[in-house]
Design a protein around this motif. Structure first.
Motif, PDB file in Angstrom:
ATOM      1  N   ALA A 234       0.827  -1.205   0.000  1.00 18.68           N
ATOM      2  CA  ALA A 234       0.000   0.000   0.000  1.00 18.68           C
ATOM      3  C   ALA A 234       0.859   1.252   0.000  1.00 18.68           C
ATOM      4  O   ALA A 234       0.478   2.284  -0.559  1.00 18.68           O
ATOM      5  CB  ALA A 234      -0.939  -0.012   1.211  1.00 18.68           C
ATOM      6  N   ASP A 235       2.023   1.179   0.614  1.00 20.66           N
ATOM      7  CA  ASP A 235       2.945   2.312   0.695  1.00 20.66           C
ATOM      8  C   ASP A 235       4.321   1.841   0.222  1.00 20.66           C
ATOM      9  O   ASP A 235       4.904   0.926   0.817  1.00 20.66           O
ATOM     10  CB  ASP A 235       3.025   2.815   2.144  1.00 20.66           C
ATOM     11  N   GLU A 253       1.534 -18.598   1.347  1.00 19.43           N
ATOM     12  CA  GLU A 253       0.459 -18.030   2.172  1.00 19.43           C
ATOM     13  C   GLU A 253       0.887 -17.973   3.637  1.00 19.43           C
ATOM     14  O   GLU A 253       0.605 -16.991   4.342  1.00 19.43           O
ATOM     15  CB  GLU A 253      -0.827 -18.856   2.023  1.00 19.43           C
ATOM     16  N   SER A 254       1.583 -18.995   4.073  1.00 15.39           N
ATOM     17  CA  SER A 254       2.083 -19.002   5.457  1.00 15.39           C
ATOM     18  C   SER A 254       3.128 -17.912   5.651  1.00 15.39           C
ATOM     19  O   SER A 254       3.178 -17.268   6.720  1.00 15.39           O
ATOM     20  CB  SER A 254       2.688 -20.375   5.787  1.00 15.39           C
ATOM     21  N   LEU A 255       3.952 -17.687   4.641  1.00 16.26           N
ATOM     22  CA  LEU A 255       4.942 -16.618   4.729  1.00 16.26           C
ATOM     23  C   LEU A 255       4.255 -15.261   4.813  1.00 16.26           C
ATOM     24  O   LEU A 255       4.665 -14.401   5.611  1.00 16.26           O
ATOM     25  CB  LEU A 255       5.877 -16.675   3.516  1.00 16.26           C
ATOM     26  N   LEU A 256       3.241 -15.059   4.012  1.00 14.51           N
ATOM     27  CA  LEU A 256       2.496 -13.790   4.077  1.00 14.51           C
ATOM     28  C   LEU A 256       1.864 -13.610   5.450  1.00 14.51           C
ATOM     29  O   LEU A 256       1.909 -12.504   6.030  1.00 14.51           O
ATOM     30  CB  LEU A 256       1.413 -13.766   2.994  1.00 14.51           C
ATOM     31  N   ASP A 257       1.289 -14.677   5.999  1.00 17.52           N
ATOM     32  CA  ASP A 257       0.667 -14.582   7.324  1.00 17.52           C
ATOM     33  C   ASP A 257       1.692 -14.279   8.413  1.00 17.52           C
ATOM     34  O   ASP A 257       1.356 -13.689   9.455  1.00 17.52           O
ATOM     35  CB  ASP A 257      -0.054 -15.897   7.661  1.00 17.52           C
ATOM     36  N   LEU A 258       2.944 -14.658   8.156  1.00 16.57           N
ATOM     37  CA  LEU A 258       4.000 -14.436   9.145  1.00 16.57           C
ATOM     38  C   LEU A 258       4.505 -12.990   9.153  1.00 16.57           C
ATOM     39  O   LEU A 258       5.030 -12.520  10.175  1.00 16.57           O
ATOM     40  CB  LEU A 258       5.163 -15.391   8.856  1.00 16.57           C
ATOM     41  N   LEU A 259       4.328 -12.278   8.065  1.00 15.85           N
ATOM     42  CA  LEU A 259       4.896 -10.932   7.956  1.00 15.85           C
ATOM     43  C   LEU A 259       4.462  -9.991   9.084  1.00 15.85           C
ATOM     44  O   LEU A 259       5.303  -9.264   9.638  1.00 15.85           O
ATOM     45  CB  LEU A 259       4.554 -10.328   6.589  1.00 15.85           C
ATOM     46  N   PRO A 260       3.168  -9.957   9.466  1.00 16.39           N
ATOM     47  CA  PRO A 260       2.782  -9.047  10.571  1.00 16.39           C
ATOM     48  C   PRO A 260       3.441  -9.392  11.903  1.00 16.39           C
ATOM     49  O   PRO A 260       3.517  -8.538  12.797  1.00 16.39           O
ATOM     50  CB  PRO A 260       1.251  -9.232  10.646  1.00 16.39           C
ATOM     51  N   ALA A 261       3.942 -10.624  12.030  1.00 16.79           N
ATOM     52  CA  ALA A 261       4.589 -11.019  13.282  1.00 16.79           C
ATOM     53  C   ALA A 261       6.045 -10.577  13.333  1.00 16.79           C
ATOM     54  O   ALA A 261       6.626 -10.467  14.431  1.00 16.79           O
ATOM     55  CB  ALA A 261       4.501 -12.539  13.454  1.00 16.79           C
ATOM     56  N   ILE A 262       6.653 -10.319  12.177  1.00 17.71           N
ATOM     57  CA  ILE A 262       8.069  -9.949  12.166  1.00 17.71           C
ATOM     58  C   ILE A 262       8.300  -8.522  11.666  1.00 17.71           C
ATOM     59  O   ILE A 262       9.418  -8.007  11.794  1.00 17.71           O
ATOM     60  CB  ILE A 262       8.876 -10.935  11.297  1.00 17.71           C
ATOM     61  N   LEU A 263       7.259  -7.889  11.114  1.00 15.05           N
ATOM     62  CA  LEU A 263       7.381  -6.532  10.593  1.00 15.05           C
ATOM     63  C   LEU A 263       6.176  -5.698  11.034  1.00 15.05           C
ATOM     64  O   LEU A 263       5.100  -6.252  11.319  1.00 15.05           O
ATOM     65  CB  LEU A 263       7.444  -6.544   9.049  1.00 15.05           C
ATOM     66  N   PRO A 264       6.337  -4.392  11.088  1.00 15.36           N
ATOM     67  CA  PRO A 264       5.212  -3.522  11.471  1.00 15.36           C
ATOM     68  C   PRO A 264       4.228  -3.319  10.309  1.00 15.36           C
ATOM     69  O   PRO A 264       4.053  -2.214   9.794  1.00 15.36           O
ATOM     70  CB  PRO A 264       5.902  -2.222  11.855  1.00 15.36           C
ATOM     71  N   VAL A 265       3.610  -4.404   9.874  1.00 12.70           N
ATOM     72  CA  VAL A 265       2.674  -4.351   8.752  1.00 12.70           C
ATOM     73  C   VAL A 265       1.427  -5.148   9.092  1.00 12.70           C
ATOM     74  O   VAL A 265       1.394  -5.920  10.060  1.00 12.70           O
ATOM     75  CB  VAL A 265       3.303  -4.921   7.462  1.00 12.70           C
ATOM     76  N   MET A 266       0.382  -4.968   8.284  1.00 12.25           N
ATOM     77  CA  MET A 266      -0.818  -5.785   8.385  1.00 12.25           C
ATOM     78  C   MET A 266      -1.293  -6.136   6.974  1.00 12.25           C
ATOM     79  O   MET A 266      -0.958  -5.446   6.000  1.00 12.25           O
ATOM     80  CB  MET A 266      -1.924  -5.053   9.141  1.00 12.25           C
ATOM     81  N   SER A 274      -6.198 -11.556  -3.907  1.00 11.06           N
ATOM     82  CA  SER A 274      -5.116 -10.577  -3.837  1.00 11.06           C
ATOM     83  C   SER A 274      -4.866 -10.149  -2.404  1.00 11.06           C
ATOM     84  O   SER A 274      -5.757 -10.205  -1.547  1.00 11.06           O
ATOM     85  CB  SER A 274      -5.448  -9.354  -4.702  1.00 11.06           C
ATOM     86  N   VAL A 275      -3.628  -9.709  -2.147  1.00  6.99           N
ATOM     87  CA  VAL A 275      -3.206  -9.327  -0.800  1.00  6.99           C
ATOM     88  C   VAL A 275      -2.609  -7.932  -0.852  1.00  6.99           C
ATOM     89  O   VAL A 275      -1.772  -7.647  -1.702  1.00  6.99           O
ATOM     90  CB  VAL A 275      -2.169 -10.311  -0.244  1.00  6.99           C
ATOM     91  N   THR A 276      -3.043  -7.080   0.079  1.00  9.21           N
ATOM     92  CA  THR A 276      -2.464  -5.743   0.210  1.00  9.21           C
ATOM     93  C   THR A 276      -1.775  -5.638   1.559  1.00  9.21           C
ATOM     94  O   THR A 276      -2.349  -5.979   2.597  1.00  9.21           O
ATOM     95  CB  THR A 276      -3.550  -4.658   0.112  1.00  9.21           C
ATOM     96  N   ILE A 277      -0.504  -5.212   1.527  1.00 11.49           N
ATOM     97  CA  ILE A 277       0.287  -5.074   2.741  1.00 11.49           C
ATOM     98  C   ILE A 277       0.390  -3.571   3.051  1.00 11.49           C
ATOM     99  O   ILE A 277       0.880  -2.796   2.240  1.00 11.49           O
ATOM    100  CB  ILE A 277       1.691  -5.675   2.549  1.00 11.49           C
ATOM    101  N   SER A 278      -0.071  -3.206   4.224  1.00 12.43           N
ATOM    102  CA  SER A 278      -0.042  -1.798   4.625  1.00 12.43           C
ATOM    103  C   SER A 278       0.656  -1.674   5.972  1.00 12.43           C
ATOM    104  O   SER A 278       0.856  -2.672   6.691  1.00 12.43           O
ATOM    105  CB  SER A 278      -1.454  -1.210   4.706  1.00 12.43           C
ATOM    106  N   GLY A 279       1.035  -0.443   6.353  1.00 11.43           N
ATOM    107  CA  GLY A 279       1.732  -0.231   7.603  1.00 11.43           C
ATOM    108  C   GLY A 279       0.775  -0.215   8.793  1.00 11.43           C
ATOM    109  O   GLY A 279      -0.421   0.051   8.642  1.00 11.43           O
TER     110      GLY A 279
END
Length: 280
Positions: A234-235, A253-266, A274-279
């Motif tokens: 998104a940014d 899909e599991s990697l995408l689900d893991l991103l909010p746990a290791i980075l400040p994203v949702m 489709s998947v949108t990653i935002s801060g």
């Protein structure tokens, strides 16, 4: 006394007429000479046409040899999540990553492959004809080697696993890469050669995605090859976040689900996948 016998003559007769008829029989008439001249002209014209046609064929053959046209093309395509290994007609071998499109061309003077999109590793069999891989506006000339080429929105990445290659682009001089080196070419230019992380470059062949402080923008680009629906940031500034670790490419899909746990994203998932990653 007998008188000599008197022979009467025709005063209008020409004593040379008999010789004239004999001469006419031996010398062709004007009509015969004209007919022979026409026949000879026709023969000369046909001879020139044959010679001209032969010359045209030689010129055409020279042009074809110089231009090096492709006389046969074959497309190899892998689906999302699929990998494949293919033996080429010359004995070379190519391993295709997920969502990859290769076009194999048979030419008179060279062996050429176009990497339309995706990633592949080439193990080249030595031969009389040069082995060239093209992608976007980049050419990779094999010098006897095993090398990996990736082509996507980031440009064309070339990494040499064994031997050497020569990489060229319209706005750069040809650059030699040796064993363990890699380069990224983008927008018609070849970047500087760098040391290649061979384990990371070849991780996909073992069903893995390997990151070592890799920007999130590049992580998303790698994930996208294994994810049919779009994955977006998104940014754009989020692309500078870093990711490390080794992950299963069959479980993005599991990697995408893991991103909010290791980075400040949702994450936001849409109905089309489709998947949108935002801060956060």
């Amino acid at each position: 006394m007998d008188r000599p016998e008197h022979t009467e003559r025709n005063p209008g007769a020409d004593p040379l007429s008999a010789f004239e008829r004999a001469l006419r029989d031996r010398v062709p008439s004007r009509e015969a000479l004209l007919a022979e001249a026409k026949a000879q002209t026709a023969r000369q014209r046909r001879r020139k046409q044959v010679l001209g046609g032969g010359l045209s064929i030689l010129v055409l053959a020279a042009v074809v040899w110089t231009v090096d046209p492709a006389w046969h093309r074959e497309d190899l395509v892998t689906a999302v999540g699929q990998r494949d290994s293919v033996a080429l007609a010359d004995g070379s071998r190519v391993v295709l990553n997920s969502a990859t499109h290769l076009r194999i061309e048979r030419r008179l003077r060279s062996r050429q492959i176009e990497l339309v999109l995706g990633e592949a590793t080439f193990t080249v069999e030595h031969g009389d004809k040069p082995f060239i891989v093209r992608s976007q506006d980049v050419e990779v000339l094999d010098i006897g080697t095993v090398f990996n080429v990736r082509s996507d929105s980031r440009g064309v990445a070339v990494a040499v696993l064994e031997g050497a290659v020569e990489v060229s682009a319209p706005q750069s001089a040809p650059q030699r890469l040796d064993d363990g080196q890699q380069v990224l070419a983008h927008a018609g230019r070849v970047g500087e050669a760098m040391s290649a992380d061979v384990e990371r470059v070849t991780a996909w062949q073992h069903g893995k995605l390997r990151f070592d402080g890799t920007p999130l923008s590049e992580v998303i680009a790698d994930i996208q090859r294994y994810h049919a629906a779009p994955v977006r940031l998104a940014d754009p500034r989020l692309g500078n976040l870093r990711v490390s670790g080794e992950f299963d490419s069959d479980a993005v899909e599991s990697l995408l689900d893991l991103l909010p746990a290791i980075l400040p994203v949702m994450l936001t998932r849409a109905g089309d996948g489709s998947v949108t990653i935002s801060g956060r």
